[in-house]
Design an enzyme around this catalytic site. Structure first.
Site, PDB file in Angstrom:
ATOM      1  N   SER A 151     -32.257 119.634  30.788  1.00 40.11           N
ATOM      2  CA  SER A 151     -32.697 118.270  31.078  1.00 40.11           C
ATOM      3  C   SER A 151     -31.622 117.529  31.877  1.00 40.11           C
ATOM      4  O   SER A 151     -31.340 117.908  33.015  1.00 40.11           O
ATOM      5  CB  SER A 151     -33.066 117.546  29.787  1.00 40.11           C
ATOM      6  N   SER A 152     -30.973 116.521  31.305  1.00 40.40           N
ATOM      7  CA  SER A 152     -29.904 115.828  32.031  1.00 40.40           C
ATOM      8  C   SER A 152     -28.830 116.812  32.483  1.00 40.40           C
ATOM      9  O   SER A 152     -28.306 116.717  33.601  1.00 40.40           O
ATOM     10  CB  SER A 152     -29.287 114.757  31.126  1.00 40.40           C
TER      11      SER A 152
END
Length: 427
Positions: A151-152
């Site tokens: 994700s991030s």
């Protein structure tokens, strides 16, 4: 051309007192996760944790592994399979922790001008400092440096591959977005973002130009790229996998049509894009039926194989004998709110084993009123009315006695943020 040790030494000689002080920091103890402070230039204010396996070659490979929003380096260490693979193959793992606070919690910076500029500072420059620390302190091989993230952390992986192609040999991106997808900080939260609202569509040339502009004039080899996404991901839409493919295939001058397609597992479809020599430069893996829940069991190993780390010599040492885990015992769990953007919120659930180790867990709670799940990751979840039941997905079920798996699973909720009382039942 990859950096040589001679070139690295020449650069280090100009870093004066900051680096000289960092070089005095003691190496982390082997076979345990240790925090490293004073590792070097840290414009992003990141924290660094390091896992050094007992058995490793004289010049070990280095893997940077980055968490998602609201997570931590320690949580990604305990919640992923990379440390176990490091024990098997003898590479060192760096676990950064992001400190930038957003509506989604602490996230790696991929929106600021600094994060899109080589040498511009912010989180990418801090991660490179961590790599250089491992090269200095442990003789890490500068030609075998890899990066991955969820994700991030996956978004930051794309940024690092674009900004520092001379540092990283390859990367594996879980649930990421193309480099420069976010226009600025205001574009990052999901309810306002053009990047993740499901409508982002730029041409391959435009995406590729963003990468080329990150390091103007660079003509050396580019890192190979592996991309992962769940077909049912609604937080970071599955459509963005195709945008990532278009970006990296354009950078390599490859066709948009895959060279080969196969299924490493029944619910995974892998598309490979090879150059004229047959070398796979880009591969994209779809996890059918998965939401925002990667990596799942076995995915880290496929990433390590893509890097070629499974062919590493762990150094000729002995592997500790396998032991039978103690029987399961009681457990507890708590819900933490790690992001709240008004129309929704993100919760992480920490699971703690009791006096005996866990091999799996089932969590149950009842919403206090008006809440529901919009999406979830790292658990098999069912909902009946206001009651939620979540089970581990295998890799995150094992927890040592008395230990806590931080962010064992996470979710995006609708309605007012809440911290319900959780019942934990061992498997």
């Amino acid at each position: 051309m990859k950096r040589t040790r001679t070139a690295l030494a020449a650069v280090l000689s100009g870093l004066l007192l900051v680096t000289a002080w960092a070089a005095l920091a003691p190496p982390a103890a082997a076979a345990s996760l240790q925090e490293v402070t004073g590792f070097g230039d840290n414009p992003g204010g990141l924290r660094m944790h390091l896992y050094v396996p007992d058995t490793r070659p004289a010049e070990p490979a280095i893997l940077v592994a980055m968490h998602g929003c609201g997570g931590s380096g320690t949580g990604f260490y305990s919640g992923s399979e990379f440390a176990a693979l490091a024990d098997q193959y003898g590479f060192i793992v760096v676990y950064p922790t992001a400190t930038k606070q957003t509506a989604m919690g602490n996230c790696f910076d991929v929106w600021s001008a600094a994060s899109k500029t080589r040498g511009g500072g912010s989180d990418p420059a801090s991660v490179v400092s961590m790599v250089e620390y491992v090269e200095r302190q442990y003789g890490g091989d500068p030609d075998r440096v890899f990066v991955t993230g969820s994700s991030s952390g996956g978004m930051e992986t794309n940024a690092l591959l674009a900004l520092y192609p001379d540092v990283f040999a390859a990367g594996s991106v879980f649930m990421g977005v193309p480099f420069t997808c976010f226009a600025n900080e205001a574009d990052f939260p999901p309810q306002t973002s053009r990047c993740v609202n499901g409508a982002m569509d730029r041409t391959p040339q435009s995406w590729g130009d963003s990468v080329r502009a990150a390091y103007p004039g660079y003509s050396g080899p580019r890192p190979r790229v592996q991309l992962w996404h769940g077909s049912q991901d609604t937080l970071v839409p599955y459509q963005l996998l195709q945008e990532e493919v278009e970006q990296w295939t354009n950078v390599f001058g490859l066709s948009q049509n895959p060279t080969t397609t196969d299924r490493p597992q029944s619910n995974w479809e892998r598309k490979r894009f090879a150059d004229a020599s047959g070398t796979v430069r880009v591969e994209a893996v779809t996890a059918f039926g998965a939401g925002h829940s990667l990596p799942q069991g076995g995915m880290a190993r496929l990433a390590v194989e893509f890097f070629g780390l499974h062919q590493s010599d762990p150094g000729g040492g002995t592997t500790p004998p396998e032991t039978t885990p103690p029987p399961t015992g009681g457990c507890t769990a708590t819900v933490r709110t790690v992001g709240n953007w008004g129309s929704g919120w993100q919760g992480d659930v920490d699971v703690t084993a009791g006096a005996r180790a866990l091999t799996g867990w089932t969590l149950t709670w009842t919403w206090p009123g008006g809440q529901s799940l919009a999406s979830s990751w790292n658990a098999q979840v069912t909902a009946s009315g206001s009651t939620v039941t979540a089970r581990d997905v295998g890799w995150n079920g094992a927890i040592a006695a008395g230990q806590t798996r931080t962010a064992a699973w996470g979710f995006v909720g609708s309605g007012p943020a809440a911290t319900p009382t959780v019942t934990c039942t061992p498997a």
